[in-house]
Design an enzyme around this catalytic site. Structure first.
Site, mmCIF file in Angstrom:
data_model
loop_
_atom_site.group_PDB
_atom_site.id
_atom_site.type_symbol
_atom_site.label_atom_id
_atom_site.label_comp_id
_atom_site.label_asym_id
_atom_site.label_seq_id
_atom_site.Cartn_x
_atom_site.Cartn_y
_atom_site.Cartn_z
ATOM 1 N N PHE A 1 3.058 37.420 -58.961
ATOM 2 C CA PHE A 1 1.616 37.646 -58.961
ATOM 3 C C PHE A 1 1.275 38.720 -59.979
ATOM 4 O O PHE A 1 2.144 39.506 -60.374
ATOM 5 C CB PHE A 1 1.152 38.083 -57.561
ATOM 6 N N GLU B 1 -4.722 33.379 -58.495
ATOM 7 C CA GLU B 1 -3.788 33.894 -59.492
ATOM 8 C C GLU B 1 -2.401 33.293 -59.276
ATOM 9 O O GLU B 1 -1.591 33.229 -60.198
ATOM 10 C CB GLU B 1 -3.740 35.414 -59.280
ATOM 11 N N ARG C 1 -5.789 42.032 -63.238
ATOM 12 C CA ARG C 1 -6.993 41.197 -63.318
ATOM 13 C C ARG C 1 -8.040 41.748 -64.280
ATOM 14 O O ARG C 1 -8.705 40.995 -64.980
ATOM 15 C CB ARG C 1 -7.592 41.037 -61.923
ATOM 16 N N ARG D 1 -7.826 46.556 -58.131
ATOM 17 C CA ARG D 1 -6.872 46.131 -57.113
ATOM 18 C C ARG D 1 -5.908 45.100 -57.673
ATOM 19 O O ARG D 1 -6.310 44.212 -58.420
ATOM 20 C CB ARG D 1 -7.623 45.521 -55.920
#
Lengths: 584, 252
Positions: free
Chosen positions: A116, A255, A286, A394
């Site tokens: 991720f 994602e 991100r 985040r």
């Protein structure tokens, strides 16, 4: 009007609220008040996974996870909280498995893990498999599993009860929580819940943007209730724009699609992330990916006749892999775009996704009334709160983790508090503010419509405080929001009834959004640097000298009744990691 | 990388996409009248939009009293199950172009549950049936320190029924449920199936006994309405059949 008395009241029944409820119900008489039926909560829309350094498929440890979280948050993260998050992640995942969560499995039967964004081996060397997942339905499985366990534990729910006010009473000069005021949607009745402890777990504020992955119901109700009673909101300028929302609709495409090997391409078919993040490429954090997408679009390499999107390409992945690992998002592409992801790339654009800021808390979930003072009896967890484990940006899979770790912590802390505390006496006429608010809306004959104001708010937010911001655009937003707040005084509704008055509900929600949008824009205007999700084109660099600090926004009411946002700042907790330049 | 489909999608969106459709909605508000009435609304809409978008256009721009539940707007939260052109669908997963917009599109509350206002029904009996089947993992003995192991095949065995979002589209499409609200209904059985066939669970026998009741699985007449209605593509009737078979063979 009805008055109820509980030891612990939880506001919201998504992941954080139900995780808290499972703990609080075992230890105290607990009620959960929720605007929606619990299983409707937006935790269920989360897809890709929940991070934990289980090391089931490759070497990993929680210290690496802590580092990634701190770096991902562009060093605005409170490092003591990030360490708790990463350390307790392992038990949080194992707890869910024991509660029944059907994780995907490795060939030897343990919980499977995948890559991720921003999660790396050994401080940024290469992507690591840290996300524990159940296909692309991890949030759905968490929400269902927690609800199932709430049924098992006999948690008491008040469904479709909308909390409109937080009761704060000063005892010996210290603000205490006395309870909450709720509106019962089915009947229009007002309920007072006197409680020793209140936990907010009511989710985010994404609906002030137009293109968003957020549900219609995510309108910052908890943040607004606390802010209006003089409590601060922390770091509200930091909002995450997820790189891959369905073009124009904003529906989230996980994602995890890139974790499985999906690639972002511009109109020339180029894998453009190689230019911006040579190591992590499509799996950079991100904020980095969203800015890269808009840079491609601005420089004329966007796709389509208007050049306003890019492609998420999954066509090189075997159909069996898409079916097994990404069944829901591929179905979204088929349903909403008429596109077959086996053979065609999916048009995407960044979508407003997650509020890093919120109600400030310490690591026990206790709400703060300034930089250091706890409000006895008041707690918050999940997206509504700011611990701060996410800092300025985040990492993917850290929010499903956050709700479990800090939901559990606040549930235990609140119940232990209510076991030893006394009820705080209710203020006189505790319902008065709510009744005034409702009657004003119900009796208004003004000419403004809720839907018009909301549309204008969403348009100005998308145009001015999204991925790229400047002094000028933010000022434009501040002025527009002030105009809309003035016009809101003149808003009227058509449904004057008591029963399921969702017309009234939407008007109240809009009031919350307008108030929070103002806090966000004012906070963003003052932060003259770029950090994580807050990118200022006029101040493109991070400025640790002047801005390595959390924003604390307070509502100030002047003698003439005028309202302003007052900003203060709070130091960042740094333990083992010194700020470094952020590269992926 | 192929792009022909996209080019087509984009070319279509360049021309004015709006059409006029008639939304025929069954209205009910006991604060005003005890009877329900059909009301027509003509709206302009892009046929690639959802029925939920059409309802929002009415509520936001025409008649604020129109009442329905919704939240996520992309088929995950299960709030907006309703009867659209006589079939149970999620309003947010049904595109206007797929339900013949030339004719009036009828929208009414799901059947078998008490209508409270317009498209809002009382969900309590539905959730009560769900709670009655013990919809949670039951295990015996000491908990392991790490996760319980489960093979990928064992995990796959109940994958289909983990997808349920409790929207009630299946249960409220079932003629047996319409006639007798005491029947557990497909959604509760689906959620029992999810645990009966989970290799980690140890309460399968208890759940089977619950479903062996006169209001249990034997009431199912395999009309397949539930399977047609499920917005998550769960093979609901098959799951019910598997529970029946498990009751006979006591193997699961």
């Amino acid at each position: 009007m009805k008055i109820h008395k509980y030891d612990t009241v939880i506001v919201g029944a998504g992941g954080a609220g139900m995780r808290a409820a499972i703990e609080a119900t075992k230890r105290s008489r607990t009620a959960v008040l929720t605007k929606l039926y619990p299983t409707r909560s937006h935790t269920g829309a989360a897809q890709g996974g929940m991070a934990a350094a289980l090391a089931n498929v490759e070497e990993d440890n929680w210290e690496w996870h802590t580092f990634d979280t701190v770096k991902g948050g562009d060093y605005l993260v409170d490092q003591d909280a990030a360490e708790i998050l990463a350390k307790e992640a392992i038990d949080a995942v194992l707890d869910l498995e024991k509660m029944g969560l059907p994780f995907n499995r490795t060939p030897n039967g343990t919980i499977d893990q995948r890559r991720f964004g921003g999660h790396s081996r050994n401080h940024g060397e290469a992507p690591v498999r840290r996300s524990c997942y159940a296909a692309d339905r991890t949030g759905h499985m968490i929400l269902q599993t927690l609800y199932q366990n709430c049924v098992k534990e006999g948690v008491e729910f008040f469904n479709e009860f909308y909390v409109l006010d937080q009761l704060i009473v000063e005892v010996d000069g210290v603000k205490h929580s006395a309870g909450v005021v709720a509106y019962e949607l089915a009947t229009g009745e007002i309920h007072i819940f006197q409680a020793k402890a209140v936990i907010y777990a009511s989710g985010g504020t994404g609906k002030f943007f137009k293109v968003t992955s957020n549900a219609h119901t995510l309108t910052g109700d908890g943040q607004a209730a606390c802010y209006r009673r003089g409590l601060p909101l922390e770091d509200m300028e930091f909002f995450q724009f997820h790189p891959t929302g369905i073009w124009r609709m904003g529906i989230l495409l996980t994602e995890g699609a890139r974790g499985e090997g999906g690639i972002l391409r511009n109109k020339d078919g180029e894998r453009f992330m190689e230019k911006y993040a040579p190591v992590m490429k499509d799996l950079a954090s991100r904020d980095v990916v969203s800015r890269s997408i808009y840079t491609e679009i601005r420089e004329g390499r966007g796709c389509g006749p208007e050049g306003d999107h890019v492609y998420l390409d999954l066509t090189h992945l075997p159909p069996e892999q898409l079916d097994a690992k990404l069944p829901d998002i591929t179905e979204f592409a088929r349903t909403y775009l008429g596109i077959e992801p086996y053979t065609d790339p999916i048009p995407i654009q960044p979508t407003a996704h997650y509020a890093m800021g919120g109600i400030p808390t310490n690591v026990e979930g206790e709400v703060l009334s300034d930089n250091t003072t706890v409000v006895p009896g008041l707690y918050a967890a999940g997206e509504v709160a700011c611990v701060s484990v996410h800092g300025a940006n985040r990492l993917g899979t850290n929010s499903l983790l956050d709700i479990n770790v800090f939901g559990k912590r606040s549930g235990i802390a609140a119940a232990e508090y209510s076991a030893k505390a006394d009820f705080v006496e209710l203020p006189e006429a505790p319902e008065s503010l709510v009744i005034a608010q409702i009657e004003k809306l119900r009796n208004s004959t003004g000419s403004e419509r809720v839907a018009d104001l909301r549309r204008e708010l969403q348009e100005t937010m998308d145009a001015n405080v999204m991925v790229f911001r400047t002094e000028q655009t933010i000022k434009t937003a501040v002025e527009k929001i002030a105009e809309l707040r003035e016009r809101y005084e003149n808003v009227s509704i058509q449904d004057k009834g008591k029963r399921f008055n969702t017309d009234l509900l939407e008007a109240i929600e809009l009031g919350n959004l307008l108030e929070l949008a103002e806090v966000m824009a004012v906070s963003a205007l003052a932060r003259k640097e770029s950090r994580g999700g807050h990118y200022r084109e006029d101040y493109p660099n991070r400025d640790d000298v002047n801005f390595m600090r959390h924003t604390m926004a307070y509502r100030e009411v002047g003698e003439d009744g005028s309202e302003t946002v007052r900003l203060d700042y709070k130091p960042v907790v740094q333990t083992r990691y010194q700020p470094m330049e952020r590269k992926y | 990388m192929a792009t022909p489909v996209l080019d087509k999608v984009e070319a279509e969106s360049a021309a004015s996409p709006y059409i006029t459709v008639t939304m025929r909605i069954r209205r009910f508000n006991p604060e005003i009248s005890d009877a329900s009435v059909w009301e027509d609304f003509q709206i302009e809409i892009d046929p690639k939009e959802r029925v939920l978008d059409a309802l929002h256009k009415i509520k936001w721009d025409v008649d604020g009293t129109l009442t329905f539940r919704r939240s996520c707007a992309h088929g995950i939260c299960g709030s907006d199950a309703m009867r659209i052109n006589g079939k149970n669908r999620l309003a947010c997963k049904t595109l206007i172009k797929d339900i013949n917009p030339e004719k009036p599109i009828t929208v009414e509350a799901i059947k078998g549950l008490t209508v409270l206002k317009d498209l809002v029904v009382d969900m309590e009996p539905f959730f009560q049936a769900y709670r009655d089947v013990m919809p949670f993992l039951v295990t015996k003995g000491n908990e392991p320190t790490r996760e319980r192991l489960q093979t990928a095949e064992d995990r796959e065995r109940f994958d289909d029924t983990t997808k349920c979002i409790l929207c009630a589209a299946c249960t409220s499409s079932c003629p047996v449920f319409w006639n007798d609200g005491q029947y557990f209904g497909p959604a509760a059985i689906v959620n029992a199936h999810r645990f009966i066939f989970d290799s980690r669970d140890e309460a399968g026998e208890q759940r089977l006994e619950i479903l062996n009741d006169k209001d249990g699985v034997w009431r199912c007449r395999t009309t397949f309405n539930c399977t047609d209605a499920c917005p998550r593509g769960i093979e609901v009737t098959k799951a019910i059949q598997e529970v029946k078979r498990a009751l006979i063979t006591r193997r699961f």
